[in-house]
Design a protein around this motif. Structure first.
Motif, PDB file in Angstrom:
ATOM      1  N   ALA A 105      14.454  59.067 -75.679  1.00 26.38           N
ATOM      2  CA  ALA A 105      15.518  57.759 -76.245  1.00 26.38           C
ATOM      3  C   ALA A 105      16.265  57.634 -75.299  1.00 26.38           C
ATOM      4  CB  ALA A 105      16.613  59.224 -76.739  1.00 26.38           C
ATOM      5  N   TYR A 106      16.271  58.047 -74.414  1.00 28.68           N
ATOM      6  CA  TYR A 106      16.446  57.016 -73.359  1.00 28.68           C
ATOM      7  C   TYR A 106      16.310  56.256 -73.058  1.00 28.68           C
ATOM      8  CZ  TYR A 106      20.173  61.365 -72.364  1.00 28.68           C
ATOM      9  OH  TYR A 106      21.445  61.833 -72.268  1.00 28.68           O
ATOM     10  N   LEU A 107      15.188  55.865 -73.067  1.00 29.36           N
ATOM     11  CA  LEU A 107      14.212  55.135 -71.890  1.00 29.36           C
ATOM     12  C   LEU A 107      13.836  54.452 -73.280  1.00 29.36           C
ATOM     13  CD1 LEU A 107      11.590  57.205 -69.626  1.00 29.36           C
ATOM     14  CD2 LEU A 107      13.690  55.274 -69.500  1.00 29.36           C
ATOM     15  N   GLY A 108      13.666  54.855 -74.218  1.00 26.99           N
ATOM     16  CA  GLY A 108      13.431  53.698 -76.106  1.00 26.99           C
ATOM     17  C   GLY A 108      12.118  53.667 -75.774  1.00 26.99           C
ATOM     18  N   LEU A 109      11.143  54.559 -75.711  1.00 24.44           N
ATOM     19  CA  LEU A 109      10.040  54.649 -75.688  1.00 24.44           C
ATOM     20  C   LEU A 109       9.252  55.740 -76.570  1.00 24.44           C
ATOM     21  CD1 LEU A 109       8.532  55.817 -72.084  1.00 24.44           C
ATOM     22  CD2 LEU A 109       8.161  53.398 -73.698  1.00 24.44           C
ATOM     23  N   PRO A 110       8.192  55.897 -77.757  1.00 20.64           N
ATOM     24  CA  PRO A 110       8.014  56.707 -78.723  1.00 20.64           C
ATOM     25  C   PRO A 110       7.844  57.697 -77.655  1.00 20.64           C
ATOM     26  CG  PRO A 110       6.488  54.864 -78.784  1.00 20.64           C
ATOM     27  CD  PRO A 110       7.559  54.830 -76.934  1.00 20.64           C
ATOM     28  N   ILE A 111       7.561  59.001 -78.652  1.00 24.11           N
ATOM     29  CA  ILE A 111       7.413  60.602 -78.157  1.00 24.11           C
ATOM     30  C   ILE A 111       6.533  60.840 -77.432  1.00 24.11           C
ATOM     31  CG2 ILE A 111       6.530  61.702 -80.011  1.00 24.11           C
ATOM     32  CD1 ILE A 111       8.935  62.701 -77.127  1.00 24.11           C
ATOM     33  N   GLY A 112       5.032  60.067 -77.632  1.00 27.04           N
ATOM     34  CA  GLY A 112       3.469  60.181 -77.319  1.00 27.04           C
ATOM     35  C   GLY A 112       3.832  59.392 -75.975  1.00 27.04           C
ATOM     36  N   GLU A 113       4.215  58.444 -76.413  1.00 24.74           N
ATOM     37  CA  GLU A 113       4.310  57.669 -74.420  1.00 24.74           C
ATOM     38  C   GLU A 113       5.075  58.128 -73.600  1.00 24.74           C
ATOM     39  OE1 GLU A 113       4.824  53.573 -74.903  1.00 24.74           O
ATOM     40  OE2 GLU A 113       3.651  52.904 -76.270  1.00 24.74           O
TER      41      GLU A 113
END
Length: 134
Positions: free
Chosen positions: A84-92
Motif C-alpha cells: 500500500a505504501y509503495l502503491g504496488l500490487p501485492i504480487g509485485e
C-alpha cells in the motif's frame, strides 16, 4: 468472437496496448513480471519484514522501489502495508520483498504461530490486560 489483438480472458497480444479503451489493465501486473514464478519465500499478506543493518546503510543507494522499501521497513511493516505504501500490487510487493530478502537487505520475521505456545499465551494475557485497562 474476440476483437483483433485481444485474447479470451482480457489478455492482449504482445503488440497490442496494455490498457483497454476504458483505461483498465488487460494483463495483470504479475503476469508481466512473472512474480509468482520467481518468489522463493512464502510471503503472506501479514508477514512482517524489517530492514537489516546492511539494508539501512544501502537504502539511499538502491534504485526505486528497492530503496523506498528499505526505508519504509526501518520500522517493521507487513507485506500488505508495504504494498500500500509503495502503491504496488501485492504480487509485485512480494517479488520486491523476496528480492531484498535474498540480498539480505530485509529480514522476514517468523509468524506468531511459529512461536512457543507458552509465549503466545503470555502475549494474549498482556493484550487482555491492556483491554481491561481501557
Amino acid at each position: 468472437m474476440t476483437e483483433p489483438g485481444r485474447l479470451p480472458g482480457r489478455h492482449r497480444l504482445p503488440d497490442a496496448p496494455d490498457d483497454d479503451a476504458d483505461g483498465l489493465p488487460l494483463v495483470r501486473p504479475y503476469a508481466r513480471s512473472r512474480a509468482a514464478a520467481r518468489v522463493t519465500h512464502d510471503l503472506a499478506l501479514e508477514t512482517l519484514v524489517s530492514t537489516t543493518e546492511l539494508g539501512h546503510r544501502l537504502s539511499r543507494l538502491l534504485r526505486q522501489p528497492y530503496g523506498s522499501a528499505c526505508e519504509l521497513c526501518v520500522s517493521t511493516v507487513s507485506v500488505a502495508e508495504l504494498s500500500a505504501y509503495l502503491g504496488l500490487p501485492i504480487g509485485e510487493a512480494r517479488e520486491l520483498v523476496d528480492d531484498l530478502v535474498n540480498e539480505e537487505l530485509l529480514h522476514v520475521h517468523p509468524p506468531v504461530g511459529a512461536y512457543d505456545p507458552k509465549a503466545r499465551t503470555v502475549v494474549l494475557d498482556r493484550v487482555l490486560d491492556g483491554l481491561d485497562h481501557l
